[in-house]
Scaffold this motif. Structure first.
Motif, PDB file in Angstrom:
ATOM      1  N   VAL A 477       0.888  -1.171   0.018  1.00 13.36           N
ATOM      2  CA  VAL A 477       0.204   0.012   0.062  1.00 13.36           C
ATOM      3  C   VAL A 477       0.926   1.150  -0.113  1.00 13.36           C
ATOM      4  CG1 VAL A 477      -1.731   1.189   1.363  1.00 13.36           C
ATOM      5  CG2 VAL A 477      -1.972  -1.111   1.002  1.00 13.36           C
ATOM      6  N   VAL A 478       1.739   1.206   0.763  1.00 12.26           N
ATOM      7  CA  VAL A 478       2.808   2.435   1.028  1.00 12.26           C
ATOM      8  C   VAL A 478       3.255   3.121  -0.611  1.00 12.26           C
ATOM      9  CG1 VAL A 478       5.124   1.495   1.335  1.00 12.26           C
ATOM     10  CG2 VAL A 478       4.318   3.560   2.404  1.00 12.26           C
ATOM     11  N   GLY A 479       3.553   2.161  -1.246  1.00  9.92           N
ATOM     12  CA  GLY A 479       4.161   2.656  -2.680  1.00  9.92           C
ATOM     13  C   GLY A 479       3.044   3.663  -3.274  1.00  9.92           C
ATOM     14  N   GLU A 483       3.273   7.717  -4.035  1.00 15.93           N
ATOM     15  CA  GLU A 483       2.887   8.133  -5.391  1.00 15.93           C
ATOM     16  C   GLU A 483       1.772   9.172  -5.287  1.00 15.93           C
ATOM     17  OE1 GLU A 483       1.332   5.888  -8.988  1.00 15.93           O
ATOM     18  OE2 GLU A 483       2.998   4.490  -8.114  1.00 15.93           O
ATOM     19  N   ARG A 484       0.802   8.730  -4.666  1.00 13.97           N
ATOM     20  CA  ARG A 484      -0.336   9.758  -4.788  1.00 13.97           C
ATOM     21  C   ARG A 484      -0.176  10.914  -4.076  1.00 13.97           C
ATOM     22  NH1 ARG A 484      -5.221   6.968  -5.033  1.00 13.97           N
ATOM     23  NH2 ARG A 484      -4.612   5.327  -3.424  1.00 13.97           N
ATOM     24  N   GLU A 590      12.992  11.411  -0.986  1.00  9.80           N
ATOM     25  CA  GLU A 590      13.542  10.342  -0.201  1.00  9.80           C
ATOM     26  C   GLU A 590      12.786   9.119  -0.402  1.00  9.80           C
ATOM     27  OE1 GLU A 590      13.253  10.793   4.205  1.00  9.80           O
ATOM     28  OE2 GLU A 590      11.268  11.202   4.046  1.00  9.80           O
ATOM     29  N   SER A 591      13.410   7.868  -0.269  1.00 10.36           N
ATOM     30  CA  SER A 591      12.801   6.563  -0.573  1.00 10.36           C
ATOM     31  C   SER A 591      11.825   6.540   0.786  1.00 10.36           C
ATOM     32  CB  SER A 591      13.785   5.618  -0.453  1.00 10.36           C
ATOM     33  OG  SER A 591      14.382   5.266   0.527  1.00 10.36           O
ATOM     34  N   ARG A 592      11.190   5.298   0.648  1.00 13.43           N
ATOM     35  CA  ARG A 592      10.191   4.817   1.402  1.00 13.43           C
ATOM     36  C   ARG A 592      11.014   4.396   2.722  1.00 13.43           C
ATOM     37  NH1 ARG A 592       8.325  -0.942   0.474  1.00 13.43           N
ATOM     38  NH2 ARG A 592      10.426  -1.235   1.344  1.00 13.43           N
ATOM     39  N   ASP A 593      12.279   3.683   2.592  1.00 14.16           N
ATOM     40  CA  ASP A 593      13.140   3.013   3.611  1.00 14.16           C
ATOM     41  C   ASP A 593      13.623   4.254   4.446  1.00 14.16           C
ATOM     42  OD1 ASP A 593      12.105   0.545   2.771  1.00 14.16           O
ATOM     43  OD2 ASP A 593      13.760   0.079   1.805  1.00 14.16           O
ATOM     44  N   GLU A 594      14.113   5.284   3.681  1.00 15.50           N
ATOM     45  CA  GLU A 594      14.598   6.426   4.390  1.00 15.50           C
ATOM     46  C   GLU A 594      13.838   7.082   5.381  1.00 15.50           C
ATOM     47  OE1 GLU A 594      18.077   7.668   0.959  1.00 15.50           O
ATOM     48  OE2 GLU A 594      15.922   8.535   0.818  1.00 15.50           O
ATOM     49  N   TRP A 595      12.671   7.206   4.872  1.00 14.45           N
ATOM     50  CA  TRP A 595      11.698   7.656   5.498  1.00 14.45           C
ATOM     51  C   TRP A 595      11.281   7.226   6.791  1.00 14.45           C
ATOM     52  CZ3 TRP A 595       5.945   6.750   4.149  1.00 14.45           C
ATOM     53  CH2 TRP A 595       5.054   7.721   4.843  1.00 14.45           C
ATOM     54  N   ILE A 596      10.894   5.734   6.648  1.00 19.54           N
ATOM     55  CA  ILE A 596      10.698   4.939   7.905  1.00 19.54           C
ATOM     56  C   ILE A 596      11.896   4.804   8.841  1.00 19.54           C
ATOM     57  CG2 ILE A 596      10.277   2.745   8.503  1.00 19.54           C
ATOM     58  CD1 ILE A 596       8.399   2.782   6.167  1.00 19.54           C
TER      59      ILE A 596
END
Ligand SMILES: Nc1nc2c(ncn2[C@@H]2O[C@H](COP(=O)(O)OP(=O)(O)OP(=O)(O)O)[C@@H](O)[C@H]2O)c(=O)[nH]1
Length: 772
Positions: A477-479, A483-484, A590-596
């Motif tokens: 979902v997070v992708g 994107e949204r 930033e990427s998802r992983d950087e954010w988390i």
């Protein structure tokens, strides 16, 4: 359920579990991934239920909330009924000991003692027989001495003296003085029975009639005829004393009988039976002398019986046997009706018998004492054994009872399933070693099961314990959310939280309670989150909340509310629980992983700062300004067909057109535009396909015309996209076609023709999904 069905059901479960295992091993392939959803539906859900139920059953933590969610499967453990104290090993050992002792006593009482008693009787009988024979011999010798004396006197009496009564009396007196064997003196009788002379002792008894009267005396005629005779004892007629006569004939040289010399003896006083009558055999036994031919007791230890006839009841088999000349020893009933051991021996030279008798009660006295001793001994042994067992058995069995209590507690879920200490290397130690290795294997299986469970949770998308999303679902979902967010320039934030000191909760209250705490924490979080937000079980006791359309400040406020809610919650049986929070808003690039990772760093700081805190990470803040004032296609409730899936697809296409417009206005690179356009085209074609299936399913009458419209739009879009991709086309023309022809004219206008049909059919299948 019948045993057959049970077996079949178990096999089915097993097959399913194997299938899952195989599937999990192979599922990395790209093809498999596509099948995830379908498999999760028809295979994994029941399999998960099965594994989860068995897992919790095996853990035995009484995890009701989880168990309730699952089907009712057969219980894995059957908790035994409480043990009866009569079935314990302790009781059985004591009972065995007592039974053995009692058995031993019975054997001794009823087998050994009778044998010993018989043997004692035999030995005593033999001894008694010897005594009887000795006494009989003694009596015989006494009689013999008297007969010999009478014979000798008769042989040496000078016949001339028969004519001189006074000298004869003196001669008799002289002999009497030399051999005082006859208590009632000596007499010489003529052959016709008249008294010739008598000794002084006989003269003392002269006033007494001759005893027995000569006319009745068989002994006198016998003495006339033969050498020496002993009369049967008789009571004298005057004093009633027993008297025995010893007589011999006095003959001349030619052998003619001149006279009879008779000596009268009192067997009871100073006679040959006096000692015998006073003698005792044992405490209450004694001797009898009987004259069987005359059916007479000659002498007895009971004076009343002397010279009494033998009553018929005293004629025991032994006496009968003795009467027929076969003496011996046996048990008889004596004249007093008492059971006695009697030994009978003949008196030599007579037809008299000596009976040595002794009550069997007295003979068996040692046996009775032995029996009493045996009873006392057995009773004391039983008491001793009971004491020993009551004191030492509990000690001996302590490892066993401790282990069995521990096992029961484990089975009932009051105690963690864990190896037990082995203190002794005996049978119990062996048992515990076996149990411990079983626990080891069970733990391995449990770990494997837990892993499978986690994988299943991943596949199913939901964490079974808390109902939160799995990581797998989150990543799916997070992708799209990222994107949204970027497409519409809307903020997106995450909250990462970790329950404080959760290990201590587990350690103190057990894993079952730990799980309940996790469930309650999830509930608290759900109570705070808004509808579009989602909650993910990030790890063991870590949760992640994804907050669309939420900036950092709002996320911080929400995290603070969540922290306060957990802090205020009363966790049953545990009390207060806290959690630490890290918050981060998605950065522009930033990427998802950087954010988390930033949220995680914030959480770490919250922990470091003392826990029960909310920390934010602001390092990557800064997003492009929202493109306010842009033209957007706006969704309207009038565009809703009544079928949720079609409506979702329509809305998705609206969003994608708007997102494409944002990219065009932002003059994003060609490649980025191309990716967005390709995705939009794919979604449009899939939507047309889904729509046609639904219309076919509900029997829409203008389906053919509608399909032609879809084909025309698809063709046209494909040409425009190809031109654009080849660098020949104009992005404006393409966007106008998609926005105007596809969305505005077709979706928002033409599609509304079939809405009444969809609504009347309720959009196909019950859950609104387009059926096959
Ligand atoms: N009951 C239960 N315990 C779990 C679960 N998943 C993980 N745990 C336990 O959670 C504990 C986490 O402990 P730690 O990582 O040491 O953290 P903590 O004790 O919460 O300490 P801080 O995070 O530093 O406050 C471990 O003991 C795990 O075994 C679960 O699903 N249920």
């Amino acid at each position: 359920m019948s045993p057959r069905r049970e077996v079949a059901q178990k096999e089915r479960r097993l097959r399913r579990a194997r299938f899952i295992e195989r599937y999990l091993l192979e599922r990395d392939s790209a093809d498999r991934q596509k099948q995830d959803a379908a498999i999760a539906d028809w295979v994994l859900a029941p399999a998960e239920r099965l594994i989860r139920t068995e897992y919790w059953d095996r853990r035995g933590t009484g995890h009701e909330s989880c168990a309730k969610k699952t089907d009712t499967l057969d219980p894995v453990f059957v908790v035994p009924l409480p043990m009866s104290p009569f079935r314990t090993i302790k009781f059985r050992l004591i009972a065995l000991g007592v039974a053995l002792i009692v058995l031993g006593v019975l054997v001794r009482l009823f087998v050994m003692l009778p044998a010993v008693r018989d043997r004692v009787h035999e030995v005593v009988a033999e001894a008694q027989l010897s005594i009887a024979a000795y006494v009989a011999g003694d009596i015989g010798r006494s009689l013999q001495r008297r007969s010999d004396l009478v014979g000798e006197l008769a042989g040496t009496l000078p016949p001339a003296l028969l004519q001189q009564p006074e000298q004869l009396a003196a001669w008799l007196g002289e002999r009497e003085r030399l051999n005082p064997l006859f208590a009632r003196g000596l007499r010489v009788l003529r052959p016709d029975g008249a008294l010739l002379a008598q000794s002084p002792k006989a003269a003392e008894h002269a006033h007494l009639p001759t005893t027995p009267a000569l006319s009745e005396a068989g002994w006198f005629s016998t003495a006339l005829a033969s050498a020496v005779v002993i009369s049967t004892p008789r009571r004298d007629g005057f004093e009633g004393r027993p008297v025995t006569v010893f007589a011999a004939s006095v003959r001349d040289a030619a052998g003619r009988v001149l006279a009879v010399l008779a000596g009268e003896s009192r067997p009871d006083v100073g006679g040959f039976l006096e000692a015998l009558q006073q003698a005792r055999l044992g405490a209450s036994g004694g001797f009898l002398v009987i004259f069987p031919a005359g059916r007479l007791f000659i002498a007895s230890d009971d004076p009343m019986m002397a010279l009494q006839p033998i009553p018929d009841r005293d004629r025991s088999p032994l006496l009968e046997r003795a009467l027929t000349g076969r003496p011996g020893a046996d048990i008889v009933i004596d004249a007093q009706g008492i059971e006695a051991l009697a030994a009978i021996a003949p008196v030599p030279g007579t037809d008299w018998l000596v009976v040595a008798h002794r009550p069997t009660g007295e003979v068996s006295q040692p046996i009775a004492e032995l029996r009493r001793l045996l009873w006392h001994n057995s009773f004391a042994t039983i008491i001793f054994l009971l004491l020993v067992m009551l004191v030492f058995l509990p000690r001996l069995l302590r490892p066993l009872t401790t282990a069995s209590r521990a096992l029961r507690e484990m089975a009932e879920g009051e105690r963690e399933l864990a190896p037990l200490p082995v203190t002794r290397r005996d049978e119990v130690g062996d048992l515990l070693l076996g149990f411990n290795s079983l626990v080891g294997r069970l733990n391995e299986k449990e770990q494997a099961l837990l892993q499978t469970l986690e994988q299943l949770d991943e596949l199913a998308g939901t964490d079974a314990l808390t109902g939160a999303w799995s990581r797998h679902r989150f990543h799916e979902v997070v992708g799209r959310e990222i994107e949204r967010s970027r497409r519409y320039l809307r903020p997106l934030a995450v909250i990462l939280l970790d329950v404080d000191f959760f290990k201590a909760i587990n350690d103190r209250f057990g894993h079952g309670t730990g799980d309940e705490v996790l469930q309650a924490v999830a509930e608290c979080l759900r109570g705070v989150l808004r509808k579009p937000d989602s909650l993910t079980r990030w790890g063991g006791e870590e949760f992640l909340a994804l907050l669309p359309d939420t900036d950092l400040e709002s996320a911080l406020a929400l995290a603070e509310r969540a922290r306060a809610a957990i802090f205020a919650h009363d966790f049953e049986g545990v009390g207060r629980v806290t959690a630490s929070f890290g918050v981060a808003e998605l950065g522009e690039t930033e990427s998802r992983d950087e954010w988390i990772a930033r949220a995680d760093a914030a959480l770490y700081r919250a922990k470091k700062a003392g826990r029960n805190l909310v920390e934010a990470d602001r390092t990557a803040l800064g997003r492009p300004a929202a493109h306010g004032g842009l033209i957007q296609i706006v969704w309207h409730p009038a565009f809703e067909s009544g079928n949720p899936q079609l409506d979702a697809e329509h809305q998705g296409l609206f969003d994608e057109i708007n997102a494409l417009w944002v990219l065009i206005v932002a003059e994003r690179p060609f490649e980025e535009l191309r990716v967005a356009i390709d995705a939009l085209f794919d979604n449009m074609v899939r939507h047309f396909y889904d729509e046609e299936r639904l219309l076919q399913h509900i029997g829409y009458p203008d389906l053919a015309a509608h399909v032609q419209l879809h084909e025309a739009l698809t063709r046209q879009a494909a040409v425009l996209i190809k031109d654009f991709s080849g660098g020949r086309g104009d992005i404006g023309a393409l966007f106008t076609f998609l926005a105007r022809d596809v969305v505005a004219h077709h979706i928002a206008s033409k599609d509304r023709d079939y809405f009444p049909y969809v609504r009347s059919e309720n959009g196909g299948s019950e859950d609104g999904e387009i059926g096959a």
